[in-house]
Design a protein around this motif. Structure first.
Motif, short mmCIF file in Angstrom:
data_model
loop_
_atom_site.label_atom_id
_atom_site.label_comp_id
_atom_site.label_asym_id
_atom_site.label_seq_id
_atom_site.Cartn_x
_atom_site.Cartn_y
_atom_site.Cartn_z
N VAL A 1 0.98 -1.11 -0.13
CA VAL A 1 0.18 0.04 -0.17
C VAL A 1 0.95 1.07 0.00
CG1 VAL A 1 -1.83 1.34 1.35
CG2 VAL A 1 -1.85 -1.05 1.24
N THR A 2 0.85 2.03 -1.15
CA THR A 2 1.53 3.19 -1.22
C THR A 2 0.96 4.67 -1.29
OG1 THR A 2 1.85 2.78 -3.60
CG2 THR A 2 3.58 1.95 -1.88
N ARG A 3 1.30 5.56 -0.87
CA ARG A 3 0.67 7.01 -1.14
C ARG A 3 -0.53 7.11 -0.70
NH1 ARG A 3 2.73 5.04 -6.11
NH2 ARG A 3 0.21 4.63 -6.83
N ILE A 4 -1.04 6.53 0.39
CA ILE A 4 -2.19 6.78 0.97
C ILE A 4 -2.01 6.61 2.46
CG2 ILE A 4 -3.70 5.91 -1.10
CD1 ILE A 4 -4.08 3.20 0.88
N LEU A 5 -2.80 7.27 3.03
CA LEU A 5 -2.61 7.47 4.67
C LEU A 5 -3.47 6.01 5.16
CD1 LEU A 5 -1.91 8.64 7.30
CD2 LEU A 5 -4.16 9.94 7.50
N PRO A 6 -2.75 5.15 6.00
CA PRO A 6 -3.67 3.81 6.36
C PRO A 6 -4.91 4.39 7.08
CG PRO A 6 -1.51 3.87 6.77
CD PRO A 6 -1.41 5.08 6.39
N CYS A 7 -6.00 3.71 6.84
CA CYS A 7 -7.26 4.00 7.36
C CYS A 7 -7.34 4.10 9.05
CB CYS A 7 -8.44 3.06 6.89
SG CYS A 7 -7.97 1.40 7.18
N LEU A 8 -6.57 3.34 9.60
CA LEU A 8 -6.47 3.27 10.96
C LEU A 8 -5.87 4.79 11.78
CD1 LEU A 8 -5.40 -0.39 11.99
CD2 LEU A 8 -7.55 0.74 12.16
N LEU A 9 -5.17 5.45 10.68
CA LEU A 9 -4.61 6.66 11.29
C LEU A 9 -5.49 7.81 10.56
CD1 LEU A 9 -0.80 6.03 10.51
CD2 LEU A 9 -2.07 5.79 12.60
N ASP A 10 -6.35 7.46 9.77
CA ASP A 10 -7.12 8.46 9.19
C ASP A 10 -8.41 8.67 10.07
OD1 ASP A 10 -8.78 10.21 7.56
OD2 ASP A 10 -8.22 9.46 5.61
N GLY A 11 -8.71 9.73 10.79
CA GLY A 11 -9.63 10.15 11.53
C GLY A 11 -10.78 11.02 11.03
N ASP A 12 -10.67 11.13 9.66
CA ASP A 12 -11.58 11.90 9.11
C ASP A 12 -13.07 11.05 8.88
OD1 ASP A 12 -12.97 13.77 7.66
OD2 ASP A 12 -11.93 13.95 5.91
N CYS A 13 -14.07 10.94 9.40
CA CYS A 13 -15.16 10.20 9.51
C CYS A 13 -16.67 11.17 9.03
CB CYS A 13 -15.58 9.43 10.70
SG CYS A 13 -13.95 8.63 11.38
N PHE A 14 -17.44 10.41 8.53
CA PHE A 14 -18.78 10.81 8.23
C PHE A 14 -20.01 10.19 9.28
CE2 PHE A 14 -18.56 7.51 5.60
CZ PHE A 14 -19.94 6.84 5.54
N SER A 188 -5.47 0.17 -4.55
CA SER A 188 -5.82 -0.40 -6.03
C SER A 188 -6.63 0.62 -6.68
CB SER A 188 -6.17 -1.79 -6.11
OG SER A 188 -5.34 -2.69 -5.55
N TRP A 189 -7.87 1.05 -6.14
CA TRP A 189 -8.77 1.82 -6.52
C TRP A 189 -8.12 3.17 -7.04
CZ3 TRP A 189 -14.26 1.77 -6.91
CH2 TRP A 189 -14.77 2.96 -7.10
N ALA A 190 -7.08 3.93 -6.16
CA ALA A 190 -6.42 5.19 -6.46
C ALA A 190 -5.47 4.95 -7.62
CB ALA A 190 -5.89 5.67 -5.28
N GLU A 191 -4.89 3.90 -7.76
CA GLU A 191 -3.99 3.47 -9.06
C GLU A 191 -4.85 3.54 -10.29
OE1 GLU A 191 -0.86 0.08 -10.49
OE2 GLU A 191 -1.52 0.15 -8.40
N LYS A 192 -6.11 2.65 -10.25
CA LYS A 192 -6.82 2.48 -11.48
C LYS A 192 -7.38 3.86 -11.72
CE LYS A 192 -9.35 0.56 -14.56
NZ LYS A 192 -8.61 0.08 -15.91
N GLU A 193 -7.88 4.74 -10.77
CA GLU A 193 -8.73 6.00 -10.88
C GLU A 193 -7.86 7.08 -11.69
OE1 GLU A 193 -11.85 8.29 -8.41
OE2 GLU A 193 -10.00 8.16 -7.46
N SER A 194 -6.39 6.81 -11.43
CA SER A 194 -5.60 7.86 -11.75
C SER A 194 -5.37 7.72 -13.31
CB SER A 194 -3.91 7.81 -11.26
OG SER A 194 -3.61 6.25 -11.59
N THR A 195 -5.76 6.52 -13.84
CA THR A 195 -5.61 6.09 -15.53
C THR A 195 -7.00 6.64 -16.21
OG1 THR A 195 -6.43 4.14 -15.25
CG2 THR A 195 -4.05 4.49 -14.83
N LEU A 196 -7.78 6.97 -15.29
CA LEU A 196 -9.24 7.34 -16.00
C LEU A 196 -9.45 8.67 -16.37
CD1 LEU A 196 -11.69 5.27 -13.69
CD2 LEU A 196 -10.82 4.64 -15.79
N LYS A 197 -10.37 8.95 -17.44
CA LYS A 197 -10.77 10.26 -17.59
C LYS A 197 -11.58 10.86 -16.73
CE LYS A 197 -9.92 9.68 -22.63
NZ LYS A 197 -10.73 9.46 -23.89
#
Length: 203
Positions: A1-14, A188-197
């Motif tokens: 897992v690269t270039r993302i903040l692990p979800c356990l450390l991400d306190g941004d919730c809804f 994986s989602w972020a990697e794929k999304e970066s290739t989309l228009k």
């Protein structure tokens, strides 16, 4: 897992709720999970709790800002119990000293923020009552879209009660409890999304 903040450390919730109760709020319970090296015993320790009401006495939502909340000891069913009573016992002398001592009581900082239109549109695709992590919201929406297609489009009849076999729908709710797997999916989602228009992206 690269270039993302692990979800356990991400306190941004809804939080989504369709309740109009003026008593609606958020109960925060802080705890520590541990494993004894000698016996392998697993357990949890409470570090305090606090309740933040989301509406004032007149029913108006509280403002979006950072709140400093003093933690309570015991359980939410008990009142007036401090996390560390020894701090209060040491409070003596001048009023200033007592104020400084109270500032040493454990606190939880909670930041409430208002959402922009794009975020509100994204959250509108989720159930009316739900609490989750903002970093996983794309995956939650994708799961809901697949669930809707399977239940409404792919069935022979809306009156059909046949069991549905779908590995993704069956396993995704369990994956939400596995932070490492969710981080891998997000990567994986972020990697794929970066290739989309822009027009090809889901949201």
């Amino acid at each position: 897992v690269t270039r993302i903040l692990p979800c356990l450390l991400d306190g941004d919730c809804f939080i989504r709720s369709n309740s109009a109760s003026p008593d609606l709020g958020i109960l925060f319970e802080l705890g520590i999970s541990y494993i004894r090296n000698s016996t392998g015993e697993r357990g949890e320790l409470s570090c305090g709790w606090v309740f933040l009401k989301l509406f004032d006495a007149s029913g108006v939502p509280i403002p979006a800002k950072t709140y400093e909340l003093f933690l309570n000891g015991g359980t939410p069913y008990e009142k007036g119990i401090e996390v560390d009573p020894s701090i209060s016992r040491r409070a003596h002398g001048s009023v200033f000293y007592q104020m400084m001592t109270m500032r040493r009581q454990p606190q939880l900082l909670v930041k409430l923020r208002s959402l922009n239109r794009r975020s509100r549109n994204v959250l509108s695709l989720l159930p009316e009552t739900l609490i989750g992590n903002m970093c996983s919201i794309h995956l939650l929406i994708f799961y809901r879209q697949i669930l809707g297609d399977v239940l409404l489009k792919d069935r022979m009849s809306l009156q059909s009660t046949d069991l549905i076999s779908h590995p993704m729908l069956a396993t995704f709710p369990m994956l939400l409890e596995q932070p490492d797997v969710m981080d891998a999916l997000r990567s994986s989602w972020a990697e794929k999304e970066s290739t989309l228009k822009r027009s090809e992206k889901v949201i």
